[in-house]
Scaffold this active site. Structure first.
Site: not given
Length: 261
Positions: A53, A55, A57-58, A115, A134, A172
């Site tokens: 996805h 975001h 942090d990915h 998400h 996530d 995470h």
């Protein structure tokens, strides 16, 4: 023989490197630096990037990884069709298959919105691995930023239908906080109490609590247990839900978790 390297990043992210000792594919590289360090330490050549996805942090490390690729401009980047991600070479939908010939690896794609609306997961059926970003966490699930309770519960049900021995590589280290909430939602779950003790021991030793297993999640993760009478009873007693509709139960659990301390 394929293996998966755990690469910690930021405060609590896990980035995953699938490798055969020579070649490697990276899942959700939010930060390039630890990935590049791991590739160098294990003498691995990056051959593919897999994204779940959009975001940061990915996906944040993708540009730097592309710059460091052995063959610049020729590194495949796989990502969901319905998310907003740059530098992608192949867009994926439910039912698509990713084949990485250098690793002799085949991955099936599942749409798992909730998400984010475009979130996907990768399943390596032969190895029994799930890379779910996530959507599903050890003991919990992601926040519902873009989806609806109906969409998110359907996605979790899809993952719960995988074989119980499927390893869950989530993104995470949220396990202890998730399990504290799970105990509040289902305090009489004996398997959950045992898991809390075991996962606490791992963290005391500075060990990751993931990967998990689908079977363990089904037994202890409240977001996969929305049809359990004990959870419905607890939510009802807390005046958080009326009735036992699984979607309403999921929505109530997610809202409670959002503000749980």
């Amino acid at each position: 023989m394929l293996n998966v390297l755990t690469v910690p990043a930021f405060n609590d992210n896990y980035l995953w490197i699938i490798h055969d000792g020579s070649h490697a594919a990276v899942v959700d590289p939010g930060d390039a630096a630890p990935i590049l360090a791991a590739l160098k330490a294990h003498n691995l050549s990056l051959v593919a990037i897999l994204l779940t996805h959009h975001h940061a942090d990915h996906v944040g490390g993708v540009p730097a990884l592309l710059q460091h690729a052995n063959v610049p401009g020729n590194l495949p980047v796989y990502a969901p069709r319905n998310d907003r991600i740059a530098n992608v070479t192949q867009l994926l939908d439910e039912g698509d298959t990713v084949r990485i010939p250098q690793l002799d690896l085949t991955l099936s794609v599942l749409d798992v919105p909730g998400h984010t609306l475009g979130h996907i997961a990768y399943v390596a059926k032969e190895q029994g691995w799930l890379f779910c970003g996530d959507t599903l966490f050890a003991g919990g699930c992601g926040r519902m930023f873009e989806g609806t309770p109906e969409l998110f519960l359907s996605s979790l049900d899809k993952l719960a239908a995988l074989p119980d021995d499927t390893k869950v590589f989530c993104a995470h280290e949220y396990t202890l906080s998730n399990l504290r909430f799970a105990l509040a939602a289902e305090p009489d779950n004996a398997a959950l109490a045992v898991r809390m003790t075991e996962e606490q021991h791992k963290r005391d030793q500075d060990q990751p609590t993931v990967p998990s297993f689908i079977g363990l999640e089904k037994a202890t993760n409240p977001f996969l247990r929305t049809r359990e009478p004990a959870i419905v009873k607890r939510l009802t007693a807390e005046a958080r839900v009326q009735g036992d509709d699984p979607v309403a139960v999921f929505a109530a659990l997610r809202e409670w978790k959002n503000n749980f301390r």
